[in-house]
Design a protein around this motif. Structure first.
Motif, PDB file in Angstrom:
ATOM      1  N   LYS A 198       0.811  -1.208   0.000  1.00 37.30           N
ATOM      2  CA  LYS A 198       0.000   0.000   0.000  1.00 37.30           C
ATOM      3  C   LYS A 198       0.850   1.265   0.000  1.00 37.30           C
ATOM      4  O   LYS A 198       0.462   2.280  -0.583  1.00 37.30           O
ATOM      5  CB  LYS A 198      -0.932   0.002   1.219  1.00 37.30           C
ATOM      6  CG  LYS A 198      -2.064  -1.015   1.137  1.00 37.30           C
ATOM      7  CD  LYS A 198      -2.960  -0.915   2.350  1.00 37.30           C
ATOM      8  CE  LYS A 198      -4.145  -1.872   2.246  1.00 37.30           C
ATOM      9  NZ  LYS A 198      -5.033  -1.785   3.439  1.00 37.30           N
ATOM     10  N   SER A 199       1.988   1.221   0.658  1.00 39.29           N
ATOM     11  CA  SER A 199       2.856   2.403   0.727  1.00 39.29           C
ATOM     12  C   SER A 199       3.690   2.585  -0.528  1.00 39.29           C
ATOM     13  O   SER A 199       4.241   3.672  -0.749  1.00 39.29           O
ATOM     14  CB  SER A 199       3.777   2.306   1.945  1.00 39.29           C
ATOM     15  OG  SER A 199       4.672   1.193   1.806  1.00 39.29           O
ATOM     16  N   GLY A 200       3.802   1.549  -1.360  1.00 33.64           N
ATOM     17  CA  GLY A 200       4.605   1.643  -2.577  1.00 33.64           C
ATOM     18  C   GLY A 200       6.100   1.645  -2.319  1.00 33.64           C
ATOM     19  O   GLY A 200       6.883   2.016  -3.202  1.00 33.64           O
ATOM     20  N   LYS A 201       6.530   1.204  -1.161  1.00 32.55           N
ATOM     21  CA  LYS A 201       7.951   1.176  -0.816  1.00 32.55           C
ATOM     22  C   LYS A 201       8.616  -0.069  -1.418  1.00 32.55           C
ATOM     23  O   LYS A 201       7.953  -1.046  -1.758  1.00 32.55           O
ATOM     24  CB  LYS A 201       8.127   1.170   0.703  1.00 32.55           C
ATOM     25  CG  LYS A 201       7.542   2.382   1.402  1.00 32.55           C
ATOM     26  CD  LYS A 201       8.248   3.660   0.988  1.00 32.55           C
ATOM     27  CE  LYS A 201       7.682   4.863   1.744  1.00 32.55           C
ATOM     28  NZ  LYS A 201       8.348   6.129   1.330  1.00 32.55           N
ATOM     29  N   PRO A 202       9.936  -0.063  -1.536  1.00 34.26           N
ATOM     30  CA  PRO A 202      10.645  -1.253  -2.038  1.00 34.26           C
ATOM     31  C   PRO A 202      10.432  -2.453  -1.107  1.00 34.26           C
ATOM     32  O   PRO A 202      10.255  -2.292   0.108  1.00 34.26           O
ATOM     33  CB  PRO A 202      12.115  -0.806  -2.065  1.00 34.26           C
ATOM     34  CG  PRO A 202      12.069   0.684  -2.080  1.00 34.26           C
ATOM     35  CD  PRO A 202      10.841   1.080  -1.332  1.00 34.26           C
ATOM     36  N   HIS A 203      10.480  -3.637  -1.694  1.00 33.82           N
ATOM     37  CA  HIS A 203      10.240  -4.841  -0.897  1.00 33.82           C
ATOM     38  C   HIS A 203      11.372  -5.116   0.091  1.00 33.82           C
ATOM     39  O   HIS A 203      11.193  -5.927   1.004  1.00 33.82           O
ATOM     40  CB  HIS A 203      10.055  -6.046  -1.824  1.00 33.82           C
ATOM     41  CG  HIS A 203       8.860  -5.921  -2.704  1.00 33.82           C
ATOM     42  ND1 HIS A 203       8.626  -6.738  -3.798  1.00 33.82           N
ATOM     43  CD2 HIS A 203       7.798  -5.056  -2.662  1.00 33.82           C
ATOM     44  CE1 HIS A 203       7.501  -6.391  -4.385  1.00 33.82           C
ATOM     45  NE2 HIS A 203       6.982  -5.375  -3.716  1.00 33.82           N
TER      46      HIS A 203
END
Length: 354
Positions: free
Chosen positions: A167-172
């Motif tokens: 949901k935050s679109g941050k890197p895995h």
């Protein structure tokens, strides 16, 4: 027909049969009397059932058997188990006389002590204390169950954190680089608990987070497609070209669920060959066929005004109307607003860009 047995021998046989019948009735009366006495003394009745067409008696456990050092076996409530040697006997041994005999022969040293008078440290009788100790003893099943619950908690936390990452679109990689170290600091400095045992139950590697997100995405897609299989909805399509000259087709659906208007992304797929109306229709048809969504559930379709979409003969709408002649076609309102905004006066155009 004349009998071949002498008369004196026949009388002897009849007399023996009469004695056997009388003895059988006497034994049956004694058995009934014994069962009535057991019931009066607090022992349970005997349950009778049939096994393979033959009558078989099954004795039930009574709490009064605890004074003989016996409890019902944890694996089978119809079998008695000795608390001292933990040996399990057959159901036939579920008799006060046999239990008392086992206590006298095998555990004679315990038999000589008045257990009803000797109390354990917690104030209960000797056999009651043994029973409570046995109940508290950890078993293989309980240990595996406890371990399974802990693993399930860690797995649930891994999925929840992966969902927040998506949901935050941050890197895995943020799970291992930031989230796990942050959890470790909270556990060590605020809760004053060792963090190693807890963190090792929360897998958050890059590949794990990606796999969790893919699994949740497929699950959400399956739930949405299953709903669309039995409910009517509106479809919105938009074809865009990415910077790498790749054509991407997006499909959205809008439907009513629980008296609320809902909108969800249905699919996002690449157009392998070109962006003609036939290719767009084939991509949508392949998705609907694969997910078993019937065409008849489509109420309306919204697209932009591109020829590949609204072309009279070769556009997507033309191919769709061959499947659904009565489908309602709508030119996307947002797209029309965008087209109008391009021709605004400079003053209104600046206001539009604010």
């Amino acid at each position: 027909m004349k009998s071949l047995i002498p008369s004196d021998r026949a009388e002897e046989i009849n007399e023996n049969n009469a004695n056997d019948l009388k003895e059988h009735e006497t034994n049956e009366d004694n058995g009934n009397l014994k069962r009535e006495q057991d019931v009066e003394q607090g022992f349970p009745k005997i349950t009778e059932f049939y096994v393979g067409g033959h009558e078989k008696k099954c004795r039930q456990y009574s709490l009064d058997y605890l004074k003989f050092g016996f409890i019902a076996s944890p694996s089978n409530q119809h079998l008695p188990m000795c608390l001292i040697c933990e040996k399990v006997f057959s159901n036939d041994a579920m008799k006060p006389s046999k239990m008392d005999d086992h206590l006298s022969r095998v555990h004679a040293d315990k038999k000589s002590k008045p257990f009803h008078g000797i109390m354990a440290n917690n104030g209960s009788s000797f056999f009651q204390a043994l029973k409570e100790k046995l109940d508290k003893r950890p078993s293989i099943r309980s240990m595996f169950a406890s371990s399974s619950i802990k693993d399930d908690d860690g797995l649930r936390a891994s999925y929840n954190i992966s969902l927040l990452t998506a949901k935050s679109g941050k890197p895995h990689t943020i799970g291992e680089q930031l989230i796990l170290p942050a959890i470790s600091e909270v556990l060590n400095n605020i809760l004053h608990k060792p963090a190693h045992d807890i963190l090792k139950r929360i897998p958050l590697s890059k590949n794990t987070v990606q796999r969790r997100i893919d699994e949740m995405g497929r699950d959400v897609e399956n739930i949405l497609c299953k709903f669309l299989q039995t409910n009517r909805f509106s479809l919105q399509l938009d074809e865009s070209t990415l910077p790498g000259n790749e054509a991407l087709l997006l499909g959205y659906v809008r439907f009513i669920k629980d008296e609320n208007m809902c909108q969800e992304l249905l699919f996002a797929t690449y157009l392998e060959t070109d962006t003609r109306g036939e290719s767009i229709f084939q991509a949508v048809e392949h998705f609907f066929t694969d997910k078993a969504i019937p065409w008849k559930n489509i109420v309306s379709v919204a697209t932009d005004g591109a020829p590949s979409m609204v072309g009279r003969h070769r556009g997507f709408i033309a191919h769709l109307k061959r499947q659904l002649p009565d489908v309602l076609v709508i030119h996307c309102v947002i797209h029309r607003q965008h087209l109008v905004a391009k021709k605004l006066s400079p003053r209104l155009h600046n206001l539009y860009n604010m």
